[in-house]
Design a protein around this motif. Structure first.
Motif, PDB file in Angstrom:
ATOM      1  N   CYS A 236       0.856  -1.199   0.000  1.00 46.89           N
ATOM      2  CA  CYS A 236       0.000   0.000   0.000  1.00 46.89           C
ATOM      3  C   CYS A 236       0.885   1.239   0.000  1.00 46.89           C
ATOM      4  O   CYS A 236       0.734   2.127   0.844  1.00 46.89           O
ATOM      5  CB  CYS A 236      -0.906  -0.016   1.215  1.00 46.89           C
ATOM      6  N   LEU A 237       1.781   1.322  -0.942  1.00 46.16           N
ATOM      7  CA  LEU A 237       2.750   2.414  -0.931  1.00 46.16           C
ATOM      8  C   LEU A 237       2.097   3.778  -1.106  1.00 46.16           C
ATOM      9  O   LEU A 237       2.536   4.744  -0.493  1.00 46.16           O
ATOM     10  CB  LEU A 237       3.836   2.190  -1.983  1.00 46.16           C
ATOM     11  N   ASP A 238       1.059   3.870  -1.890  1.00 48.78           N
ATOM     12  CA  ASP A 238       0.390   5.171  -2.039  1.00 48.78           C
ATOM     13  C   ASP A 238      -0.123   5.667  -0.690  1.00 48.78           C
ATOM     14  O   ASP A 238       0.057   6.832  -0.328  1.00 48.78           O
ATOM     15  CB  ASP A 238      -0.768   5.083  -3.030  1.00 48.78           C
ATOM     16  N   GLU A 239      -0.743   4.779   0.071  1.00 51.10           N
ATOM     17  CA  GLU A 239      -1.239   5.148   1.393  1.00 51.10           C
ATOM     18  C   GLU A 239      -0.093   5.452   2.347  1.00 51.10           C
ATOM     19  O   GLU A 239      -0.160   6.385   3.146  1.00 51.10           O
ATOM     20  CB  GLU A 239      -2.127   4.036   1.962  1.00 51.10           C
TER      21      GLU A 239
ATOM     22  N   MET B 157       2.810   6.625   1.521  1.00 54.46           N
ATOM     23  CA  MET B 157       3.351   7.938   1.145  1.00 54.46           C
ATOM     24  C   MET B 157       2.486   9.062   1.714  1.00 54.46           C
ATOM     25  O   MET B 157       2.996  10.096   2.124  1.00 54.46           O
ATOM     26  CB  MET B 157       3.441   8.068  -0.375  1.00 54.46           C
ATOM     27  N   GLU B 158       1.200   8.845   1.761  1.00 59.46           N
ATOM     28  CA  GLU B 158       0.294   9.888   2.254  1.00 59.46           C
ATOM     29  C   GLU B 158       0.301  10.002   3.776  1.00 59.46           C
ATOM     30  O   GLU B 158       0.301  11.106   4.320  1.00 59.46           O
ATOM     31  CB  GLU B 158      -1.129   9.602   1.779  1.00 59.46           C
TER      32      GLU B 158
ATOM     33  N   ASN C 265       7.011  -3.161  -4.801  1.00 56.58           N
ATOM     34  CA  ASN C 265       6.973  -1.843  -5.420  1.00 56.58           C
ATOM     35  C   ASN C 265       8.144  -1.652  -6.379  1.00 56.58           C
ATOM     36  O   ASN C 265       9.155  -2.333  -6.280  1.00 56.58           O
ATOM     37  CB  ASN C 265       7.025  -0.763  -4.338  1.00 56.58           C
TER      38      ASN C 265
ATOM     39  N   ALA D 155       9.619   3.926  -6.929  1.00 57.13           N
ATOM     40  CA  ALA D 155       8.690   4.200  -5.831  1.00 57.13           C
ATOM     41  C   ALA D 155       9.361   3.975  -4.484  1.00 57.13           C
ATOM     42  O   ALA D 155       9.176   4.771  -3.554  1.00 57.13           O
ATOM     43  CB  ALA D 155       7.450   3.332  -5.970  1.00 57.13           C
TER      44      ALA D 155
END
Length: 86
Positions: free
Chosen positions: A2-5, A7-8, A26, A30
């Motif tokens: 869940c790299l997008d999460e 990162m956020e 990933n 990324a």
């Protein structure tokens, strides 16, 4: 995974990150972006997993081309400091 999460909500915060399996899930770009946007003293290679090659996971960190200082922090220096080991 869940790299997008991450990162956020996580990257850049005051917590420690274990990046030992990050490259498995990933892209190189990324992973590098996440690592470079986090406190370099709070990144650990803390795995004891039986499901992946440790040599391969270490090589994946080295392949990120983060520079020798940051790579050594990730691969042991930060853990030694955190655990007060000499």
């Amino acid at each position: 995974m869940c790299l997008d999460e991450a990162m956020e909500y996580v990257v850049g915060s005051a917590i420690y990150l274990d990046v030992s399996m990050a490259r498995v899930y990933n892209s190189l770009a990324a992973c590098k972006k996440a690592i470079l946007n986090h406190d370099p003293d709070k990144i650990l290679f803390g795995t004891d997993s039986p499901w992946a090659s440790q040599a391969g996971a270490i090589q994946a960190i080295r392949d990120l081309d983060l520079g020798e200082d940051l790579t050594e922090k990730i691969l042991g220096g930060n853990a030694m400091r955190l655990l007060n080991l000499s």
